[in-house]
Scaffold this motif. Structure first.
Motif, PDB file in Angstrom:
ATOM      1  N   ASN A 245       0.859  -1.176   0.000  1.00 50.29           N
ATOM      2  CA  ASN A 245       0.000   0.000   0.000  1.00 50.29           C
ATOM      3  C   ASN A 245       0.897   1.229   0.000  1.00 50.29           C
ATOM      4  OD1 ASN A 245      -1.636   2.115   0.609  1.00 50.29           O
ATOM      5  ND2 ASN A 245      -2.827   1.028   2.153  1.00 50.29           N
ATOM      6  N   ARG A 246       0.967   1.910  -1.123  1.00 51.45           N
ATOM      7  CA  ARG A 246       1.883   3.038  -1.239  1.00 51.45           C
ATOM      8  C   ARG A 246       1.272   4.332  -0.722  1.00 51.45           C
ATOM      9  NH1 ARG A 246       6.274   2.308  -4.445  1.00 51.45           N
ATOM     10  NH2 ARG A 246       6.857   0.120  -4.488  1.00 51.45           N
ATOM     11  N   GLU A 247      -0.004   4.273  -0.371  1.00 49.93           N
ATOM     12  CA  GLU A 247      -0.624   5.527   0.045  1.00 49.93           C
ATOM     13  C   GLU A 247      -0.078   5.963   1.406  1.00 49.93           C
ATOM     14  OE1 GLU A 247      -4.758   5.043   2.158  1.00 49.93           O
ATOM     15  OE2 GLU A 247      -4.493   3.460   0.670  1.00 49.93           O
ATOM     16  N   VAL A 248      -0.173   7.252   1.624  1.00 52.10           N
ATOM     17  CA  VAL A 248       0.269   7.780   2.912  1.00 52.10           C
ATOM     18  C   VAL A 248      -0.916   7.697   3.862  1.00 52.10           C
ATOM     19  CG1 VAL A 248       1.204   9.814   4.074  1.00 52.10           C
ATOM     20  CG2 VAL A 248       1.791   9.364   1.685  1.00 52.10           C
ATOM     21  N   ARG A 249      -0.709   7.052   5.003  1.00 54.25           N
ATOM     22  CA  ARG A 249      -1.799   6.952   5.979  1.00 54.25           C
ATOM     23  C   ARG A 249      -1.808   8.159   6.904  1.00 54.25           C
ATOM     24  NH1 ARG A 249      -4.038   1.834   7.079  1.00 54.25           N
ATOM     25  NH2 ARG A 249      -3.176   0.173   5.766  1.00 54.25           N
TER      26      ARG A 249
ATOM     27  N   GLU B  26       5.242  14.465   7.002  1.00 54.86           N
ATOM     28  CA  GLU B  26       5.262  13.007   6.892  1.00 54.86           C
ATOM     29  C   GLU B  26       6.486  12.371   7.557  1.00 54.86           C
ATOM     30  OE1 GLU B  26       4.915  11.745   2.850  1.00 54.86           O
ATOM     31  OE2 GLU B  26       3.071  12.896   2.515  1.00 54.86           O
TER      32      GLU B  26
END
Ligand code: HEM
Length: 386
Positions: A6-10, A45
């Motif tokens: 999952n490359r999305e930023v949580r 981030e």
């Protein structure tokens, strides 16, 4: 190569935390996104690591620095950039300051502290049993560590109504000035009249031997006071709550030492992920490479539930052995008060078990009020009966 699917930023925090529960999403992230990209409410981030071996690497490896974060807009949960004293330092400054305090906890000193903790705990329980029910937080969990750290440092216990609030804002970083000003007053008194408590020893180390700066002295003393009671107080209350609700009662005194370790593993005391470390070189972890200049959070609570290391990690097993938890940290910033914390937890839980073996909750579990908005999880009050 990153193994993250999952490359999305949580967005972090993932969910609003509930009581002492660890969000189940950590189990997913630990397996599938060992190097997880997170965006915090402030400061942007960072990476988050959740596996036991990665967490230990980030905390122990000199390619990760705390000092490199000072003066930066660090990723964080609260609006304020939190000055952390010792936790903002790397060796050799860190080692110099830690040595000054570590010397306090010699085996003989600690044994004397244990004897004193037994007396204080016994007195507090004597007062509790004069009534039919009690508040374990207000009557034992809070006053025991406050009394101990005050006596060790040489802070008047009578000032407690003033400094408890200041210690909280100091720990969250919202306002560090009141506690520092209070400490400056106590340091001034020692300069007029030296004492042989820890504060007196630190003043002597500063004035007599030039081993630390004035700013370091005040921050260290304030940090010890604040870290010295908030943490242990919440851990005692949470521990009793967890035993009563998970095990149906206290554990017998002989099991207390291993129960204390297991509770340090099992209970996520920190409300959020804490203080990031900054990579000063590229470092490869399970999920890929952290580049020099990037921030990483090492999640101790998630590491403490890693099934690679702990069998049935979500089970509170007070006989667990070995128990290589990271509840007191790891590496160069390993908790400086660990010996004191352990002895207070052991004495509180063993004495309670001896004196009140039938201890039980004095109110419905759902009616209990939990603190919100602070750095630590804990109960406002814990009604008990016996
Ligand atoms: C149950 C009680 C306690 C717990 C769970 C606890 C936990 C921790 C943890 C996890 C760290 C490392 C933080 C990090 O690496 O980011 C730490 C550091 C520290 N703790 Fe504790 N602590 C406890 C009690 C105490 C007590 C009683 C004292 C004071 C006497 C204390 C003083 C400190 C200090 C000064 C540091 C910073 C050390 C450094 O930066 O090198 N703690 N603690």
């Amino acid at each position: 190569m990153r193994v993250s699917t999952n490359r999305e930023v949580r967005s972090y925090p993932f969910t609003e935390y509930q009581r002492l529960e660890l969000d189940p999403v950590y189990d997913y992230i630990r397996e599938n996104e060992p190097l997880c990209r997170v965006r915090l409410p402030y400061g942007g981030e960072a990476w988050l690591v959740t596996r036991h071996d990665d967490v230990r690497t980030v905390l122990v490896d000199s390619r990760f620095s705390r000092a490199a974060g000072v003066g930066r807009d660090e990723p964080r949960v609260t609006p304020h950039v939190q000055p952390r004293g010792m936790l903002d330092m790397d060796p050799p400054d860190l080692t110099r300051l830690r040595k000054l305090v570590a010397g306090t906890f010699t085996a003989r000193r600690v044994e004397r502290l244990r004897t004193r903790a037994v007396t204080v705990t016994t007195d507090l329980i004597d007062r509790m049993v004069e009534h039919e029910s009690a508040d374990l937080v207000g009557d034992l969990a809070v006053p025991l560590p406050i009394t101990m750290i005050c006596e060790l440092l040489g802070v008047p216990v009578a000032d407690r109504p003033d400094f408890t609030g200041w210690a909280q804002t100091f720990l969250t970083g919202a306002d560090t000035e009141p506690l520092l000003a209070y400490m400056a007053g106590l340091v001034g008194q020692r300069r007029e009249r030296p004492t042989d408590d820890l504060l007196g020893a630190l003043v002597e180390a500063r004035d007599g031997y030039g081993k630390l700066t004035e700013h370091e002295l005040l921050f260290l003393a304030a940090g010890l006071l604040a870290a010295g009671f908030e943490t242990t107080a919440n851990q005692i209350g949470n521990s009793v709550y967890a035993m009563l609700t998970h095990l149906g009662g206290l554990v017998p005194p002989k099991l207390v030492p291993s129960a204390v370790e297991e509770l340090l593993r099992f209970l996520p005391l920190a409300a959020t992920v804490g203080t990031p470390r900054w990579a000063v070189e590229d470092v490869t972890l399970s999920g890929g490479t952290v580049r020099a200049g990037e921030a990483v959070f090492a999640d101790r609570s998630a590491a403490n539930r890693d099934p690679r290391v702990f069998r049935h990690p979500h089970r509170l097993d007070v006989t667990r052995s070995p128990n290589p938890h990271v509840g007191l940290g790891h590496g160069i910033h390993y908790c400086l008060g660990a010996q004191l914390a352990r002895l207070e937890l052991q004495v509180a839980l063993a004495t309670l078990s001896e004196r009140l073996p039938e201890l039980r909750l004095g109110a419905a579990q759902e009616s209990l009020t939990w603190r919100t908005g602070g750095a630590l999880r804990g109960l406002v009050a814990l009604p008990v009966a016996w």
